[in-house]
Design a protein around this motif. Structure first.
Motif, mmCIF file in Angstrom:
data_model
loop_
_atom_site.group_PDB
_atom_site.id
_atom_site.type_symbol
_atom_site.label_atom_id
_atom_site.label_comp_id
_atom_site.label_asym_id
_atom_site.label_seq_id
_atom_site.Cartn_x
_atom_site.Cartn_y
_atom_site.Cartn_z
ATOM 1 N N ASP A 229 -5.600 -36.845 -27.500
ATOM 2 C CA ASP A 229 -4.391 -36.482 -26.820
ATOM 3 C C ASP A 229 -4.218 -36.818 -25.426
ATOM 4 O O ASP A 229 -4.987 -37.313 -24.936
ATOM 5 N N HIS A 263 -6.896 -29.491 -26.803
ATOM 6 C CA HIS A 263 -5.942 -30.057 -27.879
ATOM 7 C C HIS A 263 -6.525 -30.988 -28.681
ATOM 8 O O HIS A 263 -6.428 -31.141 -30.121
ATOM 9 N N THR A 266 -9.244 -29.287 -30.772
ATOM 10 C CA THR A 266 -8.471 -28.751 -32.001
ATOM 11 C C THR A 266 -7.988 -29.578 -33.047
ATOM 12 O O THR A 266 -8.382 -29.242 -34.241
ATOM 13 N N ASP A 267 -7.435 -30.746 -32.635
ATOM 14 C CA ASP A 267 -7.037 -31.724 -33.729
ATOM 15 C C ASP A 267 -8.166 -32.353 -34.571
ATOM 16 O O ASP A 267 -7.988 -32.539 -35.586
ATOM 17 N N TYR A 270 -9.156 -29.601 -36.978
ATOM 18 C CA TYR A 270 -7.840 -29.709 -38.186
ATOM 19 C C TYR A 270 -8.139 -31.236 -39.003
ATOM 20 O O TYR A 270 -7.915 -30.973 -40.225
ATOM 21 N N ASP A 277 -2.236 -31.106 -37.888
ATOM 22 C CA ASP A 277 -2.604 -31.250 -36.565
ATOM 23 C C ASP A 277 -2.072 -29.994 -35.819
ATOM 24 O O ASP A 277 -1.265 -29.199 -36.580
ATOM 25 N N ILE A 278 -2.050 -29.785 -34.331
ATOM 26 C CA ILE A 278 -1.496 -28.944 -33.838
ATOM 27 C C ILE A 278 -0.367 -28.769 -33.800
ATOM 28 O O ILE A 278 0.490 -27.549 -33.981
ATOM 29 N N HIS A 281 0.893 -26.765 -36.911
ATOM 30 C CA HIS A 281 0.493 -25.214 -36.916
ATOM 31 C C HIS A 281 1.212 -24.587 -35.938
ATOM 32 O O HIS A 281 1.602 -23.359 -35.990
ATOM 33 N N TRP A 289 5.508 -20.561 -28.562
ATOM 34 C CA TRP A 289 4.177 -21.263 -28.029
ATOM 35 C C TRP A 289 4.401 -21.899 -26.426
ATOM 36 O O TRP A 289 3.714 -22.541 -26.038
ATOM 37 N N SER A 294 -4.222 -22.442 -24.657
ATOM 38 C CA SER A 294 -4.533 -23.401 -25.791
ATOM 39 C C SER A 294 -5.734 -22.726 -26.636
ATOM 40 O O SER A 294 -5.924 -23.262 -27.578
ATOM 41 N N PHE A 297 -4.763 -22.029 -30.026
ATOM 42 C CA PHE A 297 -4.968 -22.997 -31.036
ATOM 43 C C PHE A 297 -6.413 -23.316 -31.520
ATOM 44 O O PHE A 297 -6.207 -23.453 -32.762
ATOM 45 N N ALA A 301 -8.043 -22.935 -35.345
ATOM 46 C CA ALA A 301 -8.412 -24.112 -36.080
ATOM 47 C C ALA A 301 -9.843 -23.582 -36.707
ATOM 48 O O ALA A 301 -10.310 -23.670 -37.735
#
Ligand code: MG
Length: 378
Positions: A229, A263, A266-267, A270, A277-278, A281, A289, A294, A297, A301
Motif C-alpha cells: 500500500d 492496510h 489487512t490485504d 485477504y 482486498d480492502i 470489502h 468508510w 483502519s 478493516f 480480515a
C-alpha cells in the motif's frame, strides 16, 4: 532383499461400536484400512503387500486395495498370520512386517525404522516405555502399585526375518498375543525400536475421535499472503502507522485514517484467504468508510480468516519512508496490531527501511508499506 508387509484385518471386533468391524468403519472420510494401506503403499522398500481379511469382506477389500494380495483370515489372529506367511512361502521374500489393520496412523517413518532394524537384528518391534504410574485394581479400589520400570507398550508393525518367523509360527501351539510372543517362544531375540505415540490401536469409540484429531493436525493447511500500500503526504502534524499515532511534519492522505501499514497487513490476510482486498470489502465510494479507523478493516480480515477455519501464525510489516523514524514506535505498533488481531506480540513484526532517498518515498512524497501474513488452519 524382498520385504513383504502383512496387514491383519480379519477380526470382527465391535467394541468400537457401529455395525461394521472397526477396520471398515470410516475415519476422516475413508475406511480405517484405507489409511493403513496408504502408509505402507507410501513407504519405499515394501515390495509386497498382503491384506488378511474375513471372507465376508472380500468384495469391499478388493475394491479398496486393488494392489494388495488378499488372504483369507483364520479362526484366530495366529491362524490369520499363518495363512499369510504360507502365501509368502516359496517366494523370494526375505523379511516381513506384520501390522494390525486397526493401527491406521502408522507412518512411513516408523515402517522405515522397522525395515532398517532388520539390517542388524533378526526381529524388532516398536514400543513405548510406560510413563504413567501403574496400579492394580479390585472392585473399583486401588489394590496395589506396580513398578513400571522395564515395562513397554507394544505396537506394530513387528518385523522379522521371514524364514525364522515362518518356522516359529509353524511350531507355536497358538493363542499368542502377538508375533513377538511367537518369535520369543522360538528363541528369536526381539529388539525394541522406538514406537510412535500417535500409532494408536483403534479399539473404543473415543479412539476414533483422537485419531481424527491427529489426522487433522497432520493435514494442517498453511496459507501465505502479501500486501502492498502507498499513501501520499498532505499537510498535517501526525500520521497513523500500524495503529499508532506518530507526530510528524505531515499527515497521510486517504479516504480512511490512511494507516498504510495496517492496510498492507489487512490485504496480506485477504490475500492469504484469496478473498480480494480492502477496496472490495470497504469500497472507497461508500461514504460510511470516510475517515474510518483502519482497525475495522484489520479486524474484519481476521474474523473472515476465523470463519474460514484459519488463525494468524505470524505477520511481518515493513514501512518504507525517510521520516518519521519508526524504530522508537515499532514495539507500540507491534502491540497495537497484535491486540487488534488477538494474537501474541511475538507473532507480529514491524520494521522499517528507507529507499536511500530514491523514488517517491525518498523524496518524502509519501509512505509505502509491504506486509506478509501466514495463516494456519485452526
Ligand atoms: Mg490504503
Amino acid at each position: 532383499m524382498t520385504t513383504a508387509a502383512i496387514i491383519v484385518a480379519a477380526g470382527r471386533g465391535l467394541r468400537a461400536g457401529g455395525d461394521l468391524p472397526k477396520q471398515w468403519q470410516m475415519l476422516a472420510g475413508k475406511p480405517v484400512l484405507a489409511h493403513t494401506l496408504a502408509a505402507f503403499a507410501a513407504t519405499p522398500g515394501i515390495d509386497r503387500l498382503l491384506l488378511v481379511i474375513h471372507p465376508d469382506d472380500a468384495a469391499r477389500a478388493a475394491a479398496l486395495a486393488p494392489l494388495a494380495q488378499l488372504v483369507p483370515g483364520g479362526a484366530s489372529r495366529d491362524a490369520s498370520v499363518m495363512n499369510a506367511l504360507l502365501v509368502l512361502k516359496g517366494t523370494d521374500t526375505t523379511r516381513v512386517l506384520i501390522h494390525d489393520g486397526a493401527r491406521p496412523l502408522v507412518t512411513p517413518a516408523l515402517i522405515t525404522r522397522m525395515i532398517d532394524a532388520l539390517g542388524a537384528h533378526p526381529a524388532a518391534a516398536p514400543a513405548l516405555p510406560v510413563t504413567d504410574a501403574l496400579w492394580r485394581g479390585d472392585a473399583g479400589q486401588v489394590a496395589g502399585t506396580q513398578n513400571r520400570s522395564g515395562l513397554f507398550r507394544a505396537q506394530t508393525p513387528q518385523a522379522f526375518h521371514f524364514p525364522a518367523i515362518l518356522h516359529a509360527h509353524q511350531n507355536h501351539p497358538g493363542n499368542a498375543a502377538d508375533d513377538v510372543e511367537v518369535a520369543r517362544a522360538a528363541g528369536i531375540p526381539v529388539t525394541i525400536i522406538d514406537g510412535d505415540e500417535d500409532n494408536l490401536k483403534l479399539t473404543y469409540p473415543a479412539d476414533f475421535a483422537r485419531a481424527e484429531r491427529i489426522i487433522s493436525e497432520r493435514s494442517m493447511d498453511i496459507r501465505l499472503g502479501n500486501g502492498f500500500d502507498v499513501h501520499a503526504f498532505t499537510p498535517g502534524d501526525h500520521v497513523w502507522l500500524c495503529g499508532v499515532k506518530v507526530p510528524h511534519t505531515a499527515a497521510l492522505l486517504g479516504h480512511s485514517d490512511a494507516d498504510v501499514g495496517m492496510h498492507a497487513l489487512t490485504d496480506a490476510i485477504y490475500g492469504a484467504l484469496a478473498a480480494g482486498d480492502i477496496g472490495q470489502h470497504f469500497p472507497p465510494s461508500d461514504p460510511q468508510w470516510k475517515g474510518a479507523a483502519s482497525h475495522i478493516f484489520l479486524r474484519h480480515a481476521i474474523k473472515l480468516a476465523a470463519a474460514r477455519g484459519f488463525k494468524l501464525a505470524n505477520a511481518d510489516v515493513t514501512l518504507i519512508c525517510e521520516r518519521p523514524k519508526i524504530g522508537p514506535h515499532a514495539l507500540a505498533m507491534r502491540q497495537a496490531l497484535a491486540s487488534i488481531m488477538g494474537v501474541e506480540v511475538d507473532r507480529v513484526s514491524v520494521k522499517a527501511t528507507t529507499s536511500e532517498r530514491l523514488g517517491f518515498t525518498g523524496r518524502e512524497e509519501g509512505i509505502a508499506a509491504i506486509a506478509t501474513a501466514t495463516l494456519v488452519s485452526l
